[in-house]
Design an enzyme around this catalytic site. Structure first.
Site, PDB file in Angstrom:
ATOM      1  N   ARG A  49     -35.710  64.273  49.371  1.00  0.00           N
ATOM      2  CA  ARG A  49     -34.800  65.330  49.804  1.00  0.00           C
ATOM      3  C   ARG A  49     -34.763  65.369  51.324  1.00  0.00           C
ATOM      4  NH1 ARG A  49     -37.156  70.154  45.862  1.00  0.00           N
ATOM      5  NH2 ARG A  49     -36.810  69.077  43.859  1.00  0.00           N
ATOM      6  N   ASP A  51     -33.691  66.178  55.055  1.00  0.00           N
ATOM      7  CA  ASP A  51     -33.165  67.402  55.664  1.00  0.00           C
ATOM      8  C   ASP A  51     -31.793  67.164  56.280  1.00  0.00           C
ATOM      9  OD1 ASP A  51     -35.479  68.790  55.024  1.00  0.00           O
ATOM     10  OD2 ASP A  51     -36.443  68.359  56.949  1.00  0.00           O
ATOM     11  N   TYR A 109     -40.733  56.234  56.855  1.00  0.00           N
ATOM     12  CA  TYR A 109     -39.777  56.850  57.771  1.00  0.00           C
ATOM     13  C   TYR A 109     -39.957  56.265  59.163  1.00  0.00           C
ATOM     14  CZ  TYR A 109     -38.539  60.717  54.590  1.00  0.00           C
ATOM     15  OH  TYR A 109     -38.070  61.465  53.544  1.00  0.00           O
ATOM     16  N   ARG A 194     -41.207  65.352  60.836  1.00  0.00           N
ATOM     17  CA  ARG A 194     -40.718  65.959  62.073  1.00  0.00           C
ATOM     18  C   ARG A 194     -41.799  66.806  62.740  1.00  0.00           C
ATOM     19  NH1 ARG A 194     -35.541  68.882  60.013  1.00  0.00           N
ATOM     20  NH2 ARG A 194     -35.481  69.626  62.166  1.00  0.00           N
TER      21      ARG A 194
END
Length: 249
Positions: A49, A51, A109, A194
């Site tokens: 999911r 962002d 990521y 993040r």
């Protein structure tokens, strides 16, 4: 019959992957297009999911149909129908119990930072104008291997059953004029990458010590960690699955 879709997308125009009220999402656009191509209502389940504003160079989703489909033909039609910022790489058959989210064994990521203002990169990188101690940031990144509970980097209001994640890789590397943080784990919490990047930047800027990072992780308190960096410079780059999910194996 269950099929996987491998796709990529530019997240700039979307409020993340997951369908939500009053906001456009990648999942919603994909479901509508796939339903039109297959001429029946189709629901898809994604591997993660992401962002709002976050990109994916590789992500998978699964869907079910009653009859066997021409995978290449459906992929071609989907690409013709979808907007330019969503691209289908392939569609392939998997075992009927294969799950795009729960069967993923590793996700990776990348977060991209530039230190000079660039008119052509600002939409896809985060500009940090102060000098960064990349060596210290890499030293700090190794601290992540020592822990499994990362509640301090998770959004407070989330419905996860555990805050534990196994991190396999975390490091900073220069690629031309871009500083790239790569992180791989079996799973990630909401906002986790993040928040980690924001905290490591505090170390690179000399505002936080290595010992301070240990204390943050041990605190399990999100307010102790650094500010989350913007989502537009974050990319989901890889999702891996065990061979057992693939059809015919």
């Amino acid at each position: 019959m269950r099929y996987f879709i491998e796709l990529s997308y530019n997240g700039k125009s979307y409020h993340g992957w997951q369908i939500q009220p009053n906001a456009i999402s990648v999942q919603e656009v994909l479901e509508k297009s796939l339903s039109m191509v297959l001429r029946k209502t189709i629901q898809v389940v994604g591997a993660g999911r992401t962002d709002a504003g976050v990109h994916a160079t590789q992500i998978f989703a699964h869907f079910d149909v009653d009859v066997e489909i021409d995978q290449d033909k459906i992929a071609y039609k989907l690409n013709a129908l979808l907007p330019k910022d969503i691209a289908i790489q392939r569609i392939f058959r998997v075992q009927d119990d294969a799950h795009a989210r729960f069967h993923a064994v590793k996700r990776s990521y990348e977060y991209k930072i530039v230190i000079n203002k660039n008119a052509f990169q600002y939409e896809f990188t985060h500009c940090v104008k102060q000098a960064l101690d990349v060596g210290k940031m890499n030293e700090a990144a190794k601290v992540l291997y020592e822990y499994t509970n990362f509640q301090c980097f998770s959004k407070v209001k989330t419905d996860v059953y555990t805050y534990n994640c196994d991190i396999y890789r975390a490091d900073w590397q220069w690629r031309d004029n871009t500083l790239v943080f790569t992180i791989s784990a079996d799973r990630f919490l909401r906002n986790m990458v993040r928040a980690i990047v924001g905290t490591l930047l505090e170390i690179g800027l000399g505002r936080l010590s290595i010992e301070g990072l240990h204390n943050i992780i041990k605190s399990k308190n999100r307010s102790e960690a650094g500010t989350s960096v913007p989502g537009h410079a974050l990319y989901l780059t890889e999702v891996q699955y065990p061979d057992t999910i693939f059809y015919g194996r």
